[in-house]
Write an enzyme that holds these catalytic residues in place. Structure first.
Site, PDB file in Angstrom:
ATOM      1  N   ASN B 642       0.870  -1.176   0.000  1.00  0.00           N
ATOM      2  CA  ASN B 642       0.000   0.000   0.000  1.00  0.00           C
ATOM      3  C   ASN B 642       0.902   1.219   0.000  1.00  0.00           C
ATOM      4  OD1 ASN B 642      -1.385   2.341   1.088  1.00  0.00           O
ATOM      5  ND2 ASN B 642      -3.074   0.985   1.627  1.00  0.00           N
ATOM      6  N   GLU B 716      11.490  -1.105   9.961  1.00  0.00           N
ATOM      7  CA  GLU B 716      12.789  -0.768  10.551  1.00  0.00           C
ATOM      8  C   GLU B 716      13.690   0.006   9.595  1.00  0.00           C
ATOM      9  OE1 GLU B 716      12.348  -2.105  13.475  1.00  0.00           O
ATOM     10  OE2 GLU B 716      10.938  -3.693  12.940  1.00  0.00           O
TER      11      GLU B 716
END
Lengths: 178, 749, 331
Positions: B642, B716
Site C-alpha cells: 500500500n 525498521e
C-alpha cells in the site's frame, strides 16, 4: 456572588461548600449532553470520560501534561483533560472527539486525516484532531511553520507530523476557499 | 505473484480500513474495556537496582479506601514455569526476560515490580500503591557501561542464543595489512525508550477457568502462549484480543510481566482487572534499547575500497539474559569487504533485559559504520555516495550468495537526484544561512529479512454473494497491516476491495507470529495470500469439474479471477462468477485455510532490504542547536502493498532517526539505578516542529524468494541510517564529528 | 493522588479566608502544575479551593502605559493581548515559547508564578529533596543535573526555576499584587522569588492563604522592541536550557537603558544586574556584550553535567543583545 472581591469583608462560608473527599454528585455537559456522575473530586476529566462515561476516544498517554493525547475542548478551548479535575468542569461545555462528528458524517478534519494518512497507530489521533480543529479557530495556521509550532503540544510517536500538517493545510485552504 | 489473479488492489494508496475508527476515537484499545465490576491494578516498583526486600508493610495500603488486595512476593502465587526468553517471532511463549517478579525477596533492577495493589477505582489503586512501604538491604549495582567495564566478557551467543557473539570472514589482519587508510572510531549510544503514546495495558477477565485478555501487544499469540505457560493453564483457555494497539516500536513485541500480573490480579480478586502502566513505568517495564558502545576499525585502499572491517560492540544486559540488540548484521553485509570481524561483548548489569527497539541493532550498528564511512570519504576526497557505490556488495559478503533482491544502487542514485546531492559543496562549513550553518549528509539504510519459525496461517471465507472475510490472528499497531491485507485478500480472491473484510486481533483466529523485525507484512501477506488463493483454486477446481459451468474441462491454470468472475485468461468471455457457481450448488459459503511455511533459514540467498538516507541540517553553532530541514529516503522493500501506508511507515522510521540523533537519551542515576528522565517532559521525543517534510521513494524490486508476494518489510529500514545521515550532515555543516548519541547542545558549543 | 475535598470559591475574600483557615488546603487555578504534582504525590493538600471563577482575569491598559494583568488571565490570552504584543513583546514571546497551546489555555498568570521546579528528584516523592522534605538532602548535587541551575544555587538546592514568563516579568520590573486576610500588598517580582539558600522549601514570601490577584507591569518604552530568546534541545514544548529577555535603549550606538534577565540557568528568574551595570553607558558592540555576559556568569557554580550552561548562557546573552540591537535598526 455579590461580593466582587474588592473589600475584605468577612467571607461567607455559606457560598463555600466543601465537597468530598468521598464521591460527590456532579453534573457535566459533554458533547451537549448533560450527565450526572458521582465521583471523588480527585477524578480527572480524562478518567471521568474514559472510566465513567465510556467516552474512550480521549486518550491517556502520559497523565502528566506532556503528550497532548487527552486534548479536549472546555468552553471551546483546547485543554488537557489529564490535568483538569472533572469537578472543575461543572457548568462548562466539554467537547470530546466523540462530539466532533455529526451523525455518521466525519468532520472535515477527520476526513483530511484519513486521506493524508495523518495517523498510524491512531492513539494520539483524537487529540491531534481536537487540537487541529482548535488551531484553525485560533488562527495559527498560516504557514507550515506556524502549524508545526502550534501543533507541538501533541506528540505522535509514529511521527505522522508532515501528514498532520498537510491535513490541516487542506482543511484550512478549503475553509478559506483556496 | 502466482498466476490466477491480477494485481488491482495491491500497491494502491488505499486509505486505512481502520482509519475511521481511529479518527473518530471509536476504536477501543486495551485499557478501554471496562466490564461491569472492573477493578484497577497498580504496580509498585523497586527502589533499588540490587538488593533484597527485608521488610514490606502493606497495612496502610490494605486499609486504604476501596483496596481489594495487595500482592507481594509473600502472597502472589508462583508462576508455573520459569520464564525463558525467546524472541516472539518464534511463535512460542515469549517472555521479555528470563525472570518473573515477586517470586522472592531479591531485587535485580530499579522499578522491578515488588507489589501490586488492586482497588475498586483507578485513583484508589494509584493512591494505595504509594502507601506500600518497602525496606531494602541494598547491594552494589552496575547500571551503566562505565560502572561495569572491568566485568565485560564475550559470551558464546547473544539474542537468546540465536546469534553467535563472534563472526569472522577472511583474514582481518591481512585486510588491515592491505589497507592504505585506517580509521578507528568509537561511538557511544545512550539507552533509548520506546514510549509509544499508548502505555502498555492489559485488561484481564476470567470466566470460570477461561481467561480473556485485552492486551496492548505486537503479538496476541505471544501474549496468549506466555500467559498460559506462566499460569500453567492450556493456551486453549486463554483468549487474547487486540483490535487496536497504540504503537509498539518493540516494547510490545515481547510479553512482559505486567500482562501475567494482570491475569493473576483478576483471578485473585475475582473481578475483571485493568492494569495500565504509568508513563514513567514504561521505562522500567517493557525493555529498552541498551546503552552501548561500538568501535569500528576500517581499512581501505586510497580510492576507498574496503579491505577490512572490525566492528566490536559492548553493551549492558540484565542479570538473566545475554541480550544485545543485533547491531552487527547489516553493517557486516552492506559492503563488499573481504575481511571482517564482529564481536559482541556484554556486561551484566542491574537493568531489566533490553529488548527490540525500532530498527533493533542495525540502527546503532549502521550509525557507527556509516559515520566512519563518511569520515573515510572526507579523508580521501571521494564523494560519500560514490564511496558507497564503489563498495556495493553485489552478493552477500558473508556467504557469497546472491541477494534475493537488492536495489541499493538505484536507491543511492534516486536519492541523490531527489535530494540534489550533486550541488553539495563537499567542504565542511561551506554553506551558511544567517546564524545557521547548513550541512548535508547521507548514509546507507539496511535491515535483514527475518522469517518466522513456524508456518503462518490465515483463513478465508467467501460467501455466495461474493463478499469475503479473511482472518488471521495478528494485530494492527499502526503498520497498516489491516489495510494491506485487505488488498492482498481482494487480489488473491479476485474480488473488489469493498467486498473484503480482514479480521484480526483475536487468538481464536488462525495463528500468526508476533509482528516484529519488519517480518509482519511479509509473513501475514504470505498467510493471507495462501489462504485466499487456496479458496480461489478450490472454486476454480469445482467449476472445472462442473459440467454446468462454462469452464468445465478447462485447464485450471488457464483460469483467472477478476471482479469475482472466473474466466479464461485468453478468452475472458468464457467464465462465470463465484456467485453463479455457488448458487447453482446451493452453497452459502466456502472456507479455506492457508498455511505458509517460511523458507528454510539456510536458503542460498542473501536476505536484506536496502535503502539510502539523505538529510539536510541547520546548525546554530553559537547556541548548539541542530534542526533538520529536510530528509529524503529511498528504499527497496520488495513489493509495496500500500503506497500510502508504506510511505507513512518509512517516514515514521526516518523521523525516529531525528530522535535518535538529536533528542533521545535515557540517563541513569547510578546511585539507585533509576532512570532520571523516564517521563515525556524529560525524555524528549520529536514534536511536530522538529519534523521536517520528508520525501520518500520506493524502488520496487521483485523478490521471488522471501515470500509469495515478495514483501520485505519497511518498519525498521526507514530508521536505519537516518541518524547517521543527520550526524554526517552535522559534520558537513560544522566539522564536528559526532561520537555520542544523542548529539546535544553541549557537544557543539 | 490522595483523596481531596473541593471548594469552589465565589469571591476573593472567601477564597483567601478558606485557605488561610485550613492549613491543609491549596488554591487551584489552571492546575497544570498542581494536578500533575498531586498525582505524583509530591503535593499533598487535603482540600483544593478552586479560584478559577473569581473575577481576576482582566487585562487592563493603565493610563501611564503600563498594564495590570489579572492573576487568572490565561497565558494564551495575555500572550495575544494587544497591549502586551505592542508594548511588551518579550512578555508575549516568553508566554508563547512556554509549554504548549493547550497548557497555555489552562495555565493562569498567577499560577505560572507559583509553578514548581522540574527537578526529577523533586518530582519523585521517594528521592531526597530539601525543597520537598526540608533536611532530607539534595539528590541533584551528585545526581543527574544537566538541566539544573548554575546561578543562585546553594548547597541545599540547585533546581532551575522553570518559568519563561517570569523571566520577562523580572526584566520588566513587574509587581505582584497579593491579597491576604490582613489586606492587600504588593511585592516587586524580583523579590517574589526567593533564592534557595538554606530554606529551599520556601520559594515565595507569601503567607499561607495569600492569593495573587494581579501583576502590574510598569510602562517601559524601550520594551516595545524587546525580545525573549529561548534555547532548548527540542524545537518546542520544552523548558529552557538558557533564555534571555532583553530590552535596550540606544542613543548613537550607546546603551542608555537596558533590561536583561535570564531563564533556564538560575534558581529564580534571574535579573542580570551585573550585565546591566556593565552595559549602561557603553557602546552596543560585541565586545561589550561578551564582557557583560561574562560578568553575569562569573559567579556561576557548575557541576559536571551542567557545566556547558555557563558558556551557553553567555552566548545566549550575546545573541539576545545583538538581536535586540538589530531590532532597533541600529548597528
Amino acid at each position: 456572588m455579590a461580593d466582587k472581591g474588592a473589600s475584605l469583608s468577612v467571607a461567607k462560608p455559606s457560598t463555600m461548600e466543601i465537597r468530598g473527599p468521598d464521591g460527590v454528585r456532579m453534573e457535566l455537559v459533554v458533547n451537549g449532553v448533560s450527565r450526572v456522575l458521582h465521583l471523588e473530586p480527585r477524578v480527572s476529566l480524562l478518567d471521568a470520560l474514559r472510566e465513567h462515561m465510556a467516552l474512550t476516544g480521549t486518550k491517556k498517554g502520559c497523565d502528566q501534561g506532556t503528550c497532548g493525547a487527552c486534548t479536549v475542548w472546555v468552553d471551546g478551548r483546547r485543554v488537557l483533560a489529564c490535568l483538569t479535575l472533572a469537578i472543575t468542569c461543572e457548568g462548562r461545555d466539554v467537547t470530546t472527539i466523540e462530539g466532533l462528528t455529526e451523525g455518521d458524517e466525519l468532520h472535515p478534519m477527520q476526513r483530511a486525516f484519513l486521506e493524508h494518512d495523518a495517523l498510524q497507530c491512531g492513539y494520539c489521533t483524537p487529540g491531534q484532531i481536537m487540537s487541529a480543529v482548535a488551531l484553525l479557530n485560533e488562527g495559527h495556521a498560516e504557514t507550515d511553520r506556524e502549524i508545526a509550532e502550534w501543533m507541538s503540544g501533541n506528540i505522535c510517536r509514529c511521527a505522522a507530523y508532515p501528514h498532520i500538517r498537510s491535513a490541516i493545510r487542506e482543511v484550512r485552504d478549503r475553509k478559506t476557499g483556496q | 505473484m502466482t498466476t490466477g489473479s491480477t494485481l488491482e488492489a495491491v500497491g494502491r494508496p488505499l486509505d486505512r480500513v481502520d482509519g475511521a475508527a481511529k479518527v473518530t476515537g471509536s476504536g477501543r484499545y486495551a485499557a478501554e474495556f471496562t466490564p461491569p465490576g472492573t477493578a484497577y491494578a497498580a504496580l509498585v516498583g523497586a527502589r533499588t537496582a540490587s538488593g533484597r526486600i527485608i521488610g514490606i508493610n502493606t497495612g496502610a495500603a490494605e486499609d486504604a479506601d476501596g483496596v481489594l488486595a495487595v500482592l507481594t512476593h509473600r502472597n502472589l502465587p508462583k508462576v508455573a514455569a520459569p520464564p525463558h526468553l525467546l524472541p516472539s517471532l518464534a511463535g512460542h511463549a515469549a517472555p521479555g526476560e528470563s525472570f518473573f517478579p515477586m517470586q522472592d525477596e531479591v531485587v535485580h533492577y530499579f522499578g522491578e515490580p515488588v507489589a501490586m495493589v488492586i482497588a475498586d477505582s483507578y485513583e484508589r489503586a494509584q493512591f494505595a500503591a504509594r502507601q506500600v512501604h518497602v525496606d531494602y538491604a541494598r547491594d552494589a549495582s552496575v547500571t551503566t557501561l562505565d560502572e561495569g567495564r572491568d566485568q565485560a566478557y564475550e559470551p558464546e551467543a547473544i539474542f537468546a542464543g540465536f546469534l553467535p557473539a563472534r563472526s569472522v570472514r577472511g583474514d582481518i589482519k591481512a585486510g588491515f595489512a592491505a589497507a592504505a587508510q585506517r580509521l578507528d572510531a568509537t561511538y557511544h549510544f545512550a539507552a533509548n525508550h520506546h514510549h509509544p503514546i499508548e502505555p502498555s495495558a492489559t485488561t484481564a477477565v476470567w470466566d470460570g477457568d477461561r481467561l480473556t485478555l485485552y492486551d496492548a501487544t505486537q503479538g496476541i499469540v505471544a501474549s496468549q502462549r506466555t500467559v498460559a505457560a506462566l499460569l500453567g493453564i492450556p493456551p486453549s483457555k486463554v483468549r487474547v484480543r487486540a483490535s487496536f494497539v497504540g504503537g509498539g516500536f518493540g516494547c510490545k513485541a515481547m510479553i512482559w510481566p505486567h500482562v501475567t500480573l494482570a491475569a493473576m490480579a483478576a483471578r485473585w480478586v475475582r473481578r475483571p482487572v485493568k492494569l495500565a502502566l504509568t508513563r514513567e513505568q514504561m521505562a522500567t517495564s517493557c525493555g529498552h534499547r541498551e546503552e552501548q558502545e561500538q568501535r569500528i576499525e576500517l581499512g581501505a585502499t586510497d580510492d576507498g575500497r574496503l579491505t577490512a572491517l572490525r566492528h566490536h560492540k559492548l553493551s549492558l544486559t540484565s542479570p538473566f539474559d545475554e541480550w544485545a540488540e543485533p547491531s552487527l548484521s547489516i553493517a557486516a553485509q552492506a559492503y563488499a569487504c573481504p575481511h571482517y570481524e564482529g564481536v559482541y561483548r556484554l556486561i551484566r548489569g542491574n537493568t531489566m533485559t533490553p529488548t527490540f527497539t525500532r530498527g533493533p541493532g542495525e540502527t546503532t550498528g549502521m550509525f557507527a559504520l556509516e559515520c566512519t564511512m563518511d569520515e573515510l570519504a572526507h579523508r580521501i576526497g571521494v564523494d560519500p555516495v560514490q564511496l558507497r557505490l564503489r563498495n556495493h556488495a553485489h552478493a552477500d559478503p558473508n556467504t557469497g550468495h546472491p541477494w534475493s533482491s537488492d536495489g541499493a544502487q538505484e536507491c543511492y542514485q534516486r536519492g541523490a537526484a531527489r535530494f540534489d546531492w550533486q550541488s553539495r559543496n563537499p567542504e565542511p562549513r561551506s554553506e551558511r544561512d544567517g546564524n545557521w550553518l547548513i550541512g548535508k549528509g547521507m548514509a546507507t539504510a539496511g535491515y535483514p529479512v527475518f522469517f518466522p519459525m513456524q508456518p503462518q496461517r490465515a483463513r478465508a471465507r467467501l460467501y455466495a454473494d461474493g463478499s469475503a472475510v479473511v482472518q488471521a490472528g495478528t494485530q494492527e499497531f499502526g503498520t497498516g497491516a489491516a489495510t494491506a491485507m485487505t488488498q492482498v485478500a481482494a487480489d488473491g480472491l479476485g474480488v473488489p476491495l469493498h467486498q473484503v473484510r480482514f479480521e484480526y486481533g483475536d487468538t481464536d483466529l488462525p495463528n500468526v507470529a508476533a509482528t516484529v523485525g519488519s517480518a509482519g507484512a511479509g509473513m501475514i501477506s504470505a498467510a493471507v495470500h495462501t489462504a485466499v488463493t487456496a479458496l480461489r483454486d478450490q472454486l476454480i477446481a469445482q467449476a472445472v469439474l462442473d459440467p454446468a459451468s462454462p469452464l468445465h474441462g478447462v485447464d485450471p491454470a488457464a483460469v483467472v479471477v477478476s471482479q469475482g468472475r472466473m474466466e479464461l485468461r485468453d478468452d475472458s468471455g468464457t467464465g462465470e462468477t463465484y456467485r453463479q457457481l455457488m448458487e447453482r450448488h446451493f452453497m452459502t459459503d466456502m472456507d479455506a485455510l492457508g498455511s505458509w511455511s517460511p523458507p528454510a533459514p539456510d536458503v542460498p540467498y542473501g536476505l536484506a532490504t536496502f535503502g539510502a538516507q539523505f538529510a539536510e541540517v541547520a546548525v546554530d553553532q553559537d547556541l548548539g542547536l541542530v534542526r533538520v530541514r529536510r530528509m529524503v529516503g529511498v528504499f527497496a522493500p520488495g513489493r509495496v502493498l500500500n503506497a500510502k501506508t508504506a510511505r507513512s511507515q518509512a517516514m515514521g522510521g526516518m523521523l525516529w532517526g531525528i530522535g535518535q540523533a538529536l533528542l533521545e537519551g535515557a540517563v541513569t542515576d547510578t546511585r539507585d539505578g533509576r532512570w532520571a528522565n523516564a517521563g515525556l517532559g524529560e525524555y524528549l521525543l520529536p514534536v511536530n516542529a522538529d519534523a521536517p517534510d520528508v520525501a520518500i521513494e520506493f524502488v520496487e524490486v521483485p523478490d521471488p524468494v522471501v515470500n509469495p508476494l515478495g514483501v520485505k518489510g519497511l518498519g525498521e529500514v526507514g530508521m536505519v541510517g537516518a541518524a547517521a545521515a543527520i550526524a554526517n550532515a552535522v559534520f558537513h555543516a560544522t566539522g564536528y564529528r559526532a561520537r555520542e548519541l544523542p548529539i546535544r547542545i553541549e557537544h557543539l558549543l | 493522588m490522595r483523596a481531596i475535598s473541593y471548594t469552589r470559591a465565589t469571591d476573593v475574600p472567601g477564597a483567601v479566608a478558606a485557605v488561610t483557615n485550613d492549613p491543609g488546603s491549596s488554591f487551584l487555578a489552571g492546575g497544570t502544575t498542581e494536578v500533575d504534582l498531586l498525582r505524583l504525590d509530591v503535593l499533598r493538600p487535603n482540600r483544593l479551593v478552586d479560584i478559577n471563577r473569581l473575577p481576576l482575569a482582566d487585562i487592563e491598559d493603565r493610563a501611564d502605559g503600563g498594564l495590570v494583568i489579572g492573576a487568572l488571565a490565561r497565558m494564551s490570552e495575555v500572550a495575544q493581548a494587544p497591549g502586551v504584543v505592542e508594548r511588551y513583546p518579550m512578555l508575549s514571546q516568553s508566554l508563547l515559547l512556554g509549554a504548549s497551546a493547550q497548557l497555555r489555555h489552562m495555565a493562569s498568570m498567577g499560577g505560572n508564578l507559583m509553578q514548581r521546579v522540574r527537578c526529577s528528584y523533586y518530582r519523585d516523592p521517594e528521592s531526597a529533596c530539601n525543597k520537598r522534605v526540608p533536611g532530607s538532602g539534595c539528590s541533584a548535587l551528585e545526581g543527574v543535573h544537566r538541566g539544573h541551575a548554575i546561578l543562585g544555587t546553594s548547597e541545599h538546592c540547585i533546581a532551575t526555576h522553570p518559568s519563561d514568563m517570569a523571566v520577562a516579568l523580572v526584566a520588566l520590573d513587574a509587581v505582584v499584587q497579593v491579597e491576604g486576610v490582613k489586606g492587600t500588598r504588593t511585592i516587586p517580582v524580583d523579590d517574589f522569588f526567593l533564592l534557595p539558600d538554606d530554606t529551599p522549601e520556601r520559594e515565595h514570601p507569601l503567607t499561607p492563604g495569600e492569593l495573587i490577584t494581579a501583576i502590574e507591569v510598569p510602562p517601559l518604552p524601550m520594551a516595545r522592541r524587546s525580545l525573549y530568546l529561548k534555547v532548548r534541545d527540542r524545537e518546542s514544548y520544552e523548558f529552557a536550557l538558557a533564555s534571555a529577555a532583553v530590552a535596550l535603549a540606544l542613543e548613537d550606538g550607546v546603551i542608555r537603558g537596558v533590561r536583561l534577565a535570564l531563564g533556564g540557568v538560575a534558581t529564580k528568574p534571574w535579573r542580570a544586574h551585573r550585565a546591566e551595570e556593565t552595559l549602561l553607558g557603553q557602546p552596543a558592540d560585541e565586545d561589550m556584550f561578551a564582557r557583560a555576559a561574562a560578568a553575569e556568569l562569573a559567579p556561576a557554580v557548575t557541576r559536571p553535567m551542567n557545566a556547558f550552561k555557563a558558556e551557553l548562557a553567555r552566548r545566549t546573552v550575546v545573541r539576545a543583545l545583538r538581536t535586540a540591537v538589530a531590532l532597533r535598526g541600529e548597528t
